[in-house]
Write a protein that holds these residues in place. Structure first.
Motif, PDB file in Angstrom:
ATOM      1  N   LEU A  17       0.808  -1.214   0.000  1.00  0.00           N
ATOM      2  CA  LEU A  17       0.000   0.000   0.000  1.00  0.00           C
ATOM      3  C   LEU A  17       0.846   1.271   0.000  1.00  0.00           C
ATOM      4  O   LEU A  17       0.457   2.278  -0.602  1.00  0.00           O
ATOM      5  N   VAL A  20       1.657   1.671  -3.630  1.00  0.00           N
ATOM      6  CA  VAL A  20       0.516   2.051  -4.471  1.00  0.00           C
ATOM      7  C   VAL A  20      -0.016   3.440  -4.132  1.00  0.00           C
ATOM      8  O   VAL A  20      -0.271   4.260  -5.023  1.00  0.00           O
ATOM      9  N   LYS A  21      -0.167   3.724  -2.830  1.00  0.00           N
ATOM     10  CA  LYS A  21      -0.816   4.967  -2.404  1.00  0.00           C
ATOM     11  C   LYS A  21       0.144   6.011  -1.849  1.00  0.00           C
ATOM     12  O   LYS A  21      -0.250   7.151  -1.610  1.00  0.00           O
ATOM     13  N   GLY A  22       1.396   5.607  -1.597  1.00  0.00           N
ATOM     14  CA  GLY A  22       2.315   6.499  -0.910  1.00  0.00           C
ATOM     15  C   GLY A  22       2.110   6.388   0.588  1.00  0.00           C
ATOM     16  O   GLY A  22       1.064   5.906   1.050  1.00  0.00           O
ATOM     17  N   TYR A  23       3.112   6.834   1.345  1.00  0.00           N
ATOM     18  CA  TYR A  23       3.036   6.711   2.806  1.00  0.00           C
ATOM     19  C   TYR A  23       1.827   7.457   3.366  1.00  0.00           C
ATOM     20  O   TYR A  23       1.071   6.927   4.184  1.00  0.00           O
ATOM     21  N   HIS A  24       1.619   8.688   2.929  1.00  0.00           N
ATOM     22  CA  HIS A  24       0.531   9.507   3.476  1.00  0.00           C
ATOM     23  C   HIS A  24      -0.837   9.061   2.966  1.00  0.00           C
ATOM     24  O   HIS A  24      -1.848   9.281   3.636  1.00  0.00           O
ATOM     25  N   GLY A  25      -0.875   8.432   1.787  1.00  0.00           N
ATOM     26  CA  GLY A  25      -2.147   7.993   1.230  1.00  0.00           C
ATOM     27  C   GLY A  25      -2.662   6.688   1.799  1.00  0.00           C
ATOM     28  O   GLY A  25      -3.855   6.374   1.697  1.00  0.00           O
ATOM     29  N   ALA A  26      -1.771   5.896   2.399  1.00  0.00           N
ATOM     30  CA  ALA A  26      -2.161   4.601   2.964  1.00  0.00           C
ATOM     31  C   ALA A  26      -2.465   4.767   4.452  1.00  0.00           C
ATOM     32  O   ALA A  26      -1.591   5.134   5.233  1.00  0.00           O
ATOM     33  N   SER A  27      -3.693   4.513   4.845  1.00  0.00           N
ATOM     34  CA  SER A  27      -4.067   4.640   6.257  1.00  0.00           C
ATOM     35  C   SER A  27      -3.846   3.321   6.985  1.00  0.00           C
ATOM     36  O   SER A  27      -3.728   2.257   6.368  1.00  0.00           O
ATOM     37  N   ASP A  30      -6.545   1.014   6.071  1.00  0.00           N
ATOM     38  CA  ASP A  30      -6.319   0.356   4.776  1.00  0.00           C
ATOM     39  C   ASP A  30      -5.402  -0.856   4.937  1.00  0.00           C
ATOM     40  O   ASP A  30      -5.648  -1.926   4.371  1.00  0.00           O
ATOM     41  N   LYS A  34      -6.262  -4.854   4.299  1.00  0.00           N
ATOM     42  CA  LYS A  34      -5.531  -5.688   3.338  1.00  0.00           C
ATOM     43  C   LYS A  34      -4.892  -6.887   4.021  1.00  0.00           C
ATOM     44  O   LYS A  34      -4.844  -7.987   3.458  1.00  0.00           O
TER      45      LYS A  34
END
Length: 201
Positions: A17, A20-27, A30, A34
């Motif tokens: 994640l 895919v989403k970047g560190y700040h984009g992956a909560s 999330d 997964k």
């Protein structure tokens, strides 16, 4: 020592994640979803998302340095250039096996942060020392100036990291399954051909 499978599953989910989403984009939510675990379990093992990131990066680099040191022991009777070529293949193989997280780490290394500086002081400094020492030993007896060697060394580091700095440009070359070994072999060989050229000019 047997790995904690649940903890490893969380780290694997986080690595994917973060890529895919970047560190700040992956909560954390999330990541928990997964990994199919409760958020509280992530807090138990890692305290926070930052703690999870640090654990994943430390795990990545600890294993990476172990692979490098193992190879150095196995090749200590070889000539410096042959040792360097073998080492490059080991490095590309490791990075390719951890392709997504390697790409994420390469992105993070472009950001000046305390965490990145800590990585540079510990793991990246060791990697740089080993590669530099073997590279310079490989060019013993050539007519290259010290500045030439510094430039060539910079190019070598770029060759090793470029598939993971611009992964979209390499998408057609980097795929999974059987072709992983093919990519490692072909790409390592192309770097080795460059090394042979540098040693001769």
């Amino acid at each position: 020592m047997k790995k904690n499978e649940t903890k490893q599953k969380v780290m694997d989910a986080a690595c994917h994640l973060f890529y895919v989403k970047g560190y700040h984009g992956a909560s954390v939510r999330d990541i928990a979803k997964k990994a199919n675990v409760n958020v509280s379990l992530i807090n138990y093992y890692f305290t926070s998302k930052q703690g999870l990131l640090e654990s994943a990066v430390v795990s990545y680099y600890e294993e990476y340095i172990r692979e490098i040191e193992k190879n150095l022991l196995e090749t200590e009777q070889m000539l410096p250039m042959d040792r360097l070529k073998q080492l490059i293949e080991v490095i590309i193989h490791y990075k390719q096996n951890q392709h997504q997280f390697t790409c994420f780490i390469q992105r993070e290394l472009t950001i000046d942060s305390i965490f990145v500086r800590e990585m540079m002081v510990t793991y990246l400094a060791k990697e740089n020392y080993i590669i530099s020492k073997l590279f310079n030993a490989s060019l013993e007896g050539t007519s290259h100036s010290n500045m030439d060697r510094e430039f060539f060394l910079l190019q070598l580091k770029g060759l090793i990291s470029t598939p993971y700095m611009a992964p979209n440009e390499w998408r057609n070359q980097i795929v999974w399954g059987q072709s992983l070994e093919m990519f490692v072999s072909k790409y390592s060989k192309s770097i080795n051909n460059w090394l042979d050229f540098v040693a001769k000019v």
